[in-house]
Every structure is written in structure tokens, then in C-alpha cells.
Scaffold this motif. Structure first.
Motif, mmCIF file in Angstrom:
data_model
loop_
_atom_site.group_PDB
_atom_site.id
_atom_site.type_symbol
_atom_site.label_atom_id
_atom_site.label_comp_id
_atom_site.label_asym_id
_atom_site.label_seq_id
_atom_site.Cartn_x
_atom_site.Cartn_y
_atom_site.Cartn_z
ATOM 1 N N ARG A 197 8.178 8.494 -11.000
ATOM 2 C CA ARG A 197 8.145 8.154 -9.589
ATOM 3 C C ARG A 197 9.563 8.191 -9.032
ATOM 4 O O ARG A 197 10.516 7.777 -9.706
ATOM 5 C CB ARG A 197 7.558 6.755 -9.386
ATOM 6 N N ARG A 215 0.464 4.322 -0.036
ATOM 7 C CA ARG A 215 0.095 5.452 0.825
ATOM 8 C C ARG A 215 0.539 5.253 2.267
ATOM 9 O O ARG A 215 0.594 6.215 3.044
ATOM 10 C CB ARG A 215 -1.413 5.680 0.751
ATOM 11 N N LEU A 266 -2.331 10.803 -2.559
ATOM 12 C CA LEU A 266 -2.585 10.318 -3.914
ATOM 13 C C LEU A 266 -4.056 10.006 -4.121
ATOM 14 O O LEU A 266 -4.728 9.460 -3.248
ATOM 15 C CB LEU A 266 -1.767 9.058 -4.190
ATOM 16 N N SER A 267 -4.569 10.367 -5.299
ATOM 17 C CA SER A 267 -5.923 9.964 -5.646
ATOM 18 C C SER A 267 -5.921 8.484 -5.996
ATOM 19 O O SER A 267 -4.875 7.894 -6.264
ATOM 20 C CB SER A 267 -6.424 10.779 -6.840
ATOM 21 N N LEU A 268 -7.107 7.881 -5.986
ATOM 22 C CA LEU A 268 -7.223 6.457 -6.250
ATOM 23 C C LEU A 268 -7.995 6.227 -7.540
ATOM 24 O O LEU A 268 -8.913 6.965 -7.871
ATOM 25 C CB LEU A 268 -7.946 5.763 -5.098
ATOM 26 N N ALA A 271 3.099 9.930 -0.735
ATOM 27 C CA ALA A 271 2.014 9.175 -1.351
ATOM 28 C C ALA A 271 0.690 9.306 -0.620
ATOM 29 O O ALA A 271 -0.334 8.866 -1.132
ATOM 30 C CB ALA A 271 2.399 7.698 -1.425
ATOM 31 N N TYR A 331 1.618 -0.187 -9.960
ATOM 32 C CA TYR A 331 2.323 0.794 -9.136
ATOM 33 C C TYR A 331 3.202 1.725 -9.963
ATOM 34 O O TYR A 331 4.027 2.450 -9.400
ATOM 35 C CB TYR A 331 3.184 0.068 -8.086
ATOM 36 N N GLU A 375 0.865 -1.176 0.000
ATOM 37 C CA GLU A 375 0.000 0.000 0.000
ATOM 38 C C GLU A 375 0.903 1.227 0.000
ATOM 39 O O GLU A 375 1.428 1.626 1.053
ATOM 40 C CB GLU A 375 -0.925 -0.030 1.217
ATOM 41 N N ALA A 384 -10.703 7.421 1.596
ATOM 42 C CA ALA A 384 -9.589 8.152 1.003
ATOM 43 C C ALA A 384 -9.293 9.427 1.781
ATOM 44 O O ALA A 384 -8.134 9.791 2.001
ATOM 45 C CB ALA A 384 -9.885 8.463 -0.459
ATOM 46 N N PRO A 441 -3.327 3.782 -6.058
ATOM 47 C CA PRO A 441 -2.917 5.175 -6.246
ATOM 48 C C PRO A 441 -2.692 5.505 -7.719
ATOM 49 O O PRO A 441 -2.214 4.679 -8.499
ATOM 50 C CB PRO A 441 -1.610 5.266 -5.454
ATOM 51 N N THR A 442 -3.061 6.712 -8.103
ATOM 52 C CA THR A 442 -2.820 7.201 -9.457
ATOM 53 C C THR A 442 -1.586 8.088 -9.434
ATOM 54 O O THR A 442 -1.556 9.112 -8.749
ATOM 55 C CB THR A 442 -4.025 7.997 -9.975
ATOM 56 N N PHE A 443 -0.555 7.686 -10.164
ATOM 57 C CA PHE A 443 0.705 8.414 -10.163
ATOM 58 C C PHE A 443 0.794 9.298 -11.406
ATOM 59 O O PHE A 443 0.463 8.863 -12.512
ATOM 60 C CB PHE A 443 1.882 7.432 -10.152
#
Length: 676
Positions: free
Chosen positions: A186, A163, A172-174, A169, A303, A161, A638, A180-182
Motif C-alpha cells: 500500500r 474508498r 477496490l473490491s470488498l 481506492a 486496512y 472508509e 459497491a 476493501p481488499t488490498f
């Protein structure tokens, strides 16, 4: 894993959520409503589904028998379940029966060698390489010189995970799969840390005089991670399917990922299963069947490891697009290096893990070995954990000899896939190149091709699509084989079969079979359904009612949903672990125990909030039980996640503490056998 709706994490059993449904070809099934099936259904209490051949009679002809007592019809089996059932609850703790105690051991981030930092959010990738990994799963205890108080605990780490792992992290939005949306690249060390949190831990643990276990720094302690060099063995070794820039001759690869269930061999090595590995990769160009049938997508990897800063070779390999003149110039074949069973020698820290390709490539949940018999082949079973996938059996070409047995036995043999007939019989269909049409006419060029594309070969042979076959277990007393079918919300009335008789199967079931004439290597078998998961009728939906091995409705003492982890102890107790719940009437995920002789079923343990109970092993004397608690707190919204407020703070149980997967040690206060 999880899903996200309206900023709230909605838990979905991780095996259903991790990988897309890739079996688009539904094999022709027997008529979904046969007259014979309807007739058999009338026998069942509550009409739960026809396939419960074991209800009332407790099973298959010859099952659960003891040759010493066959002529004594009045002999009553001894009671196996000597504890009071634990009640359903939703507490953020571990609940065990009266007369039992427990200890939390080796949570994620625990150092297992000297000079390694203690767990902290700012641990580096190098720190993580010397710490216990994340998301504990399958495991086995290897007593040193047969000891029950000093041994190597070997355990899988399924996923991570981000986050919880990095300061950067948290916010981060999901995406729709709760990952997580990167954006952009990274940080390299974050990717290295995540790779090192995957894999396997080998750690020596010792029991003290106070019954408390502790980590012992030892030369045998090591981490096998997503970066560890590994050898490719068996028929696929050296073929064009696995040649890459890293290994132009197709004999090596790096790392093992998404290790869910496990296995342990008769020669005392450990088997790590590569389950939902496909989502770690991306292919933005061609989409060969070696990728497509397994669910490799064209978007960002799970990821986004392929986006690590600096473009290091160990990270860009997760982009399986064609970039070079041939396969030795890029990583188009990297996904083919995953999906195998991985053999690890816990007592040789300098050895490379070995991917055993003769056992087939799919989403291995784990592997279970039948008891080895001198002068007979070694036999093992494995489930492919995805909706409408299959159950497999591998039979070695050479026979077992205790004096010489090694992993080399696993490099030659026959891989079979199961066909469950509606009359309670079954067949093992061989996946052998050149037999039964598995040749060029069907698109297969060699045995290596059949093994790389195991799912396609099983499709072609007409195997029975199952409701997510996960863990298996073999009863040491009689050789009966059990498999959990965790759930399948996509099963419809149009594709029911006797082995998977419930549409929209939310709560799963356990199937069981006996090989013909008691020979594990036989090519036919007889099967029944051991139990159905479900409630006691609270939902008002007949299809959701659960039934115990006697055919009785489940009660407050034993309701369960989504059976996943499975193990049978030396006394034939069937230990069943839940991978769903988190709501009424099931409460937190739990572990139950069944007596296959009497058909009784009781809840033994309940875990903390938003986790699954998984992984199970015992000390040789059966007085210490080890289980794992994975992803506590996964149901945190979230918004709360970003604020550092979690639904669970287990195992530290202090405000603001990060939830961490961990092992739980359970013992009976009077020093007796656990479960008795």
C-alpha cells in the motif's frame, strides 16, 4: 460496519460486524426456562420477556425517588419531555422537533489549525494530521471557564472508509466484511492518512451572536491519532506483556484506534475507549491467548497497514508475528498495547495520552463515571461491545478529593465484572489475582496477566454474557446505572437468561440497576430492564415487539432499534441513540429521549441516510446539544461507490459530494433547555 451481498452493501450494525465472535466459552447459565421466570413473564404486557421488573412500577425499589418528596404520595413528577415527537422518515437530512434549529459543524477534513489545507480527496497524510478526523463518535464539551458559548469540543474518530479517502481506492473490491481488499503493498502516505484520520480531535468552538458555532484556531487545538506517542500506566506498565521494539522497557506505545464511546473524569480530563481494535492486526505465527480471545486473525489486517511500502516501523507493527529473538525485537506484543481506556488532558496540548491498564483490556465501548463524592472511591462502568461479552465496574483504591484528584487514581483499584442473577439481584465479581482461583492454577501469573486477559478472567469467574453491552449512563439524581444492550442475533433459546431474555435479539434493550444502599462501590445490586427495542407489531413476530418503560408497546412516536449511544442529562432525561434502522418501519437512525419518572419515550431527532447517531454532550447551561452523525451513505452499493454516486450526499447535499461524518449542533429557538 457493513456486509456485501450481490454487489450491494448490506448494513450490519458495526459493533457486530467489526470483530469476530471470540467468546467461544459460554458460561453455565441458570436454566433457560425456570418456573419462576415463566411466572414473571405472565406479568408482562405482550410477554416481552420476564426481566422487565421495571414495567408498571417504573423500576427498582428506591429508584427514581426524591427524598424531599418521599412522604408526599400525591406529588406528580414534572414533565421532562416538552417537545412533540419527530416522525420516522428516510430523508437525507436532519429532522428536529418543531421549535428547534440545528447547524452542521466540523465535518471530516475541517482544518483545526492554521496552514492546513481544506478538505479534498487528494489531502495528504500530513494534512489529515491537522484536520478533523473521520467517523465521529463519542465526545464531550469542556466550557472554558465554565462558559456555555466558548469551549473545547473533544471527539473520537472510530474508523475510516478508504474508498472515500484516496483516488486509488475507489475501485477496490470488498471482502465479506465490506472492507476493501488490498493487493500487494500500500502507498505509505495513504496508510499515514488513514492512521491520522483515527483517534481524537480537540478543537475550540465558539458560539456567535447568530447562534452559529465556528472553529477558533487555538494553541489547545490538536489531533491525537494512530501515530501519537502514548504512555502505558497502571499494573501492566513495564511488564513483559507490553515490551516491544518501539518500547523495550514496556512503558510507551503509539496511537489509539477504533475509539468509539468516551468518558469524562471528575477532574476534567477525557477518556477515549479502544473498542474493535483487534482486527487492525495480523498474527501469522503463534496465536497466544492475548490475541486469540480478542480476535486477532492470521489474514491481512483490516486496512493492510502492515503492507505499507518501505516497511517503516510505524506501519509494520501491525504484523504481530514473531520475527525476532525476543519481544524487544519485534511487535508480537503490539496488540496488547491496545484495548485500554486512554486518558487525555484537553487543556495540556503537550501532554502524552495515558493508557490506564488497571481498568482492564477488552473492547471498551466507553466509560461512565458515577458522580464523585468527597472521601469515597471513584467508580466507573464500561461495556465490552461484542456478543456474549460483559459489563465491568472499576473502583479506585484511593478516595476522591476535589483538591488533589488526577488520573493517577485510575492506576490502582479493583476491577469487577457483573453477574446478573435471574431473581433481579446482581453481584460484582472481583478480577483480582490470588482471589477466587484467579491464580496459577487457572493460568494467571499476576495482576497484570489478569488485566491483559480480562475477558478470560471474566469467563473464569462466571460473569453473565450480555447482548453486546455498549454505552452506559448514570442518573445524577439517584445513581441508577443504565446500559444499552444493542442487539445479539446469535442469542438462542438455549442460552437465554433474565437479563438477556430474547432469542435472536435483533432490536436490543436497555438494562438498569441500583447499587445496594445507594453506594456506587457496593458489590451487590438490584436490576431491571428499562425498555425493549423493537417495532409495534408490524413484523408479525412477537419477539420483535418493543416496549417502553411502562410496559406498553412502542408506537409510531418511539419505535427504535439497536440502542447504542446513551446519556442522562442533569435533569434525568435519558437520551438514546440508534445504531440500526435503514428500513421499515424504523426509517433512518434516530435519537429518542425517555423520562424515567413517568416512563414516557419520544423521538427527538432523525438523521440522514445510512448513518448512525452517536456521541452526545451539552453545554453547561443545557441550551446547546451536540451529537454526531457517523458514516452517512454507508449503504451505497459497491458499483455506485466506484461511480461516485452515493446513497447520501450529507452534509453538503449536492450531487457528487462525498458523504462525511460531522457534528450537529441543536438548540431550542426560544433559548430554553434542550428537551424541555
Amino acid at each position: 460496519m457493513s456486509n456485501v451481498q450481490n454487489d450491494q452493501l448490506v448494513i450490519i450494525d458495526h459493533g457486530e460486524g467489526d470483530e469476530p465472535l471470540s467468546n467461544r466459552k459460554m458460561n453455565p447459565l441458570f436454566s433457560s426456562i425456570l418456573e419462576a421466570r415463566l411466572a414473571r413473564r405472565q406479568v408482562l404486557k405482550g410477554s416481552a420477556g420476564a426481566a422487565a421488573l421495571g414495567f408498571f412500577g417504573l423500576g427498582l425499589a428506591g429508584c427514581n425517588s426524591d427524598s424531599d418528596n418521599d412522604d408526599d404520595e400525591t406529588d406528580t413528577p414534572a414533565e421532562l419531555l416538552g417537545f412533540s415527537a419527530v416522525a420516522v422518515n428516510s430523508a437525507d437530512t436532519i429532522t428536529v422537533p418543531e421549535g428547534y434549529s440545528y447547524q452542521v459543524l466540523i465535518p471530516w477534513g475541517t482544518p483545526i489549525m492554521g496552514g492546513i489545507a481544506a478538505f479534498a480527496r487528494d489531502n495528504t497524510g500530513a494534512d489529515q494530521a491537522g484536520q478533523i478526523g473521520s467517523h465521529h463518535d463519542g465526545m464531550h464539551f469542556y466550557g472554558i471557564d465554565g462558559s456555555s458559548e466558548d469551549g473545547l469540543l473533544v471527539l473520537n474518530h472510530e474508523y475510516v472508509e478508504p474508498r472515500l479517502m484516496h483516488q486509488s481506492a475507489v475501485g477496490l473490491s470488498l471482502n465479506s466484511s465490506a472492507l476493501p481488499t488490498f493487493a500487494g503493498t500500500r502507498p505509505e502516505d495513504e496508510v499515514r492518512k488513514e492512521l491520522n484520520a483515527h483517534g481524537v480531535s480537540v478543537v475550540r468552538v465558539i458560539k456567535g451572536n447568530d447562534n452559529q458555532w465556528k472553529v477558533q484556531y487555538d494553541v489547545l487545538n490538536r489531533r491525537i491519532t494512530g501515530l501519537t506517542p502514548m504512555e502505558i500506566h497502571g499494573p501492566v506498565r513495564g511488564t513483559d506483556f507490553v515490551k516491544t521494539l518501539y518500547s523495550p522497557n514496556g512503558t510507551m506505545t503509539r496511537g489509539t484506534l477504533n475509539n468509539c464511546g468516551n468518558g469524562y473524569t471528575p477532574w476534567n480530563t477525557y477518556m477515549a475507549a479502544e473498542e474493535n481494535w483487534a482486527g487492525y492486526f495480523t498474527n501469522k505465527g503463534d496465536n497466544p491467548r492475548e490475541h486469540a480471545r480478542y480476535g486477532v486473525g492470521s489474514g491481512t489486517g483490516r486496512y493492510a497497514w502492515e503492507l505499507a511500502e518501505g516497511g517503516a516501523d510505524e506501519f509494520i507493527r501491525f504484523d504481530a508475528s514473531i520475527k525476532g529473538a525476543d519481544a524487544t525485537q519485534d511487535y508480537r506484543n503490539e496488540p496488547v498495547c491496545f484495548g485500554w481506556m486512554v486518558e487525555i488532558d484537553p487543556f495540556d496540548p503537550d501532554s502524552n495520552p495515558k493508557k490506564r491498564t488497571a481498568m482492564g483490556r477488552f473492547g471498551h465501548e466507553g466509560v461512565v463515571f458515577a458522580p464523585a463524592e468527597e472521601g469515597k472511591p471513584v467508580v466507573c462502568y464500561s461495556g465490552d461491545d461484542s456478543r456474549f461479552e460483559y459489563i465491568y465496574k472499576f473502583v479506585t483504591a484511593d478516595n476522591y478529593s476535589a483538591a488533589t484528584a488526577s488520573g493517577d487514581l485510575l492506576d490502582e483499584g479493583t476491577l469487577y465484572v457483573a453477574k446478573f442473577n435471574d431473581d433481579g439481584s446482581g453481584e460484582w465479581l472481583p478480577l483480582v489475582y490470588g482471589q477466587n482461583g484467579l491464580d496459577e492454577s487457572a493460568g494467571f501469573s499476576s495482576q497484570a496477566d489478569v488485566l491483559v486477559n480480562t475477558r478470560l478472567a471474566a469467563d473464569f469467574m462466571g460473569a453473565t454474557p450480555m447482548d453486546r453491552p455498549e454505552w452506559g449512563a448514570v442518573d445524577p439524581a439517584n445513581g441508577d446505572v443504565y446500559f444499552t444492550l444493542t442487539n445479539n442475533s446469535k442469542r438462542s433459546d438455549a442460552n437465554l437468561n433474565e437479563a438477556n431474555p430474547r432469542a435472536a435479539n435483533q432490536h436490543g434493550h436497555i438494562i438498569r440497576w441500583s447499587e445496594t444502599d445507594g453506594e456506587q462501590a457496593a458489590t451487590t445490586f438490584a436490576w431491571d430492564i428499562f425498555l425493549f427495542g423493537g417495532d409495534s407489531g408490524e413484523s408479525g413476530v412477537e419477539n420483535n415487539i418493543g416496549y417502553d418503560p411502562n410496559g406498553d408497546k412502542l408506537t409510531a412516536d418511539n419505535i427504535l432499534s439497536s440502542p447504542d449511544g446513551l446519556w442522562i442529562d442533569p435533569d434525568s432525561r435519558v437520551w438514546i441513540q440508534m445504531d440500526s434502522g435503514w428500513d421499515d418501519p424504523f426509517g433512518n437512525c434516530a435519537m429518542l429521549v425517555a423520562d424515567p419518572k413517568k416512563g414516557t419515550l419520544k423521538r427527538f431527532l432523525v438523521g440522514p441516510i445510512d448513518q448512525e447517531i452517536t456521541g452526545i454532550t451539552m453545554s453547561p447551561d443545557q441550551k446547546t446539544l451536540f451529537i454526531n452523525v457517523q458514516h452517512p451513505g454507508e449503504g451505497t452499493s459497491a458499483a455506485n461507490f466506484a461511480a461516485g454516486t452515493f446513497s447520501s450526499n450529507w452534509p453538503d447535499n449536492t450531487a457528487g459530494a462525498y458523504p462525511r461524518s460531522a457534528t450537529v449542533v441543536v438548540w431550542k429557538d426560544d433559548g430554553g433547555v434542550v428537551g424541555s
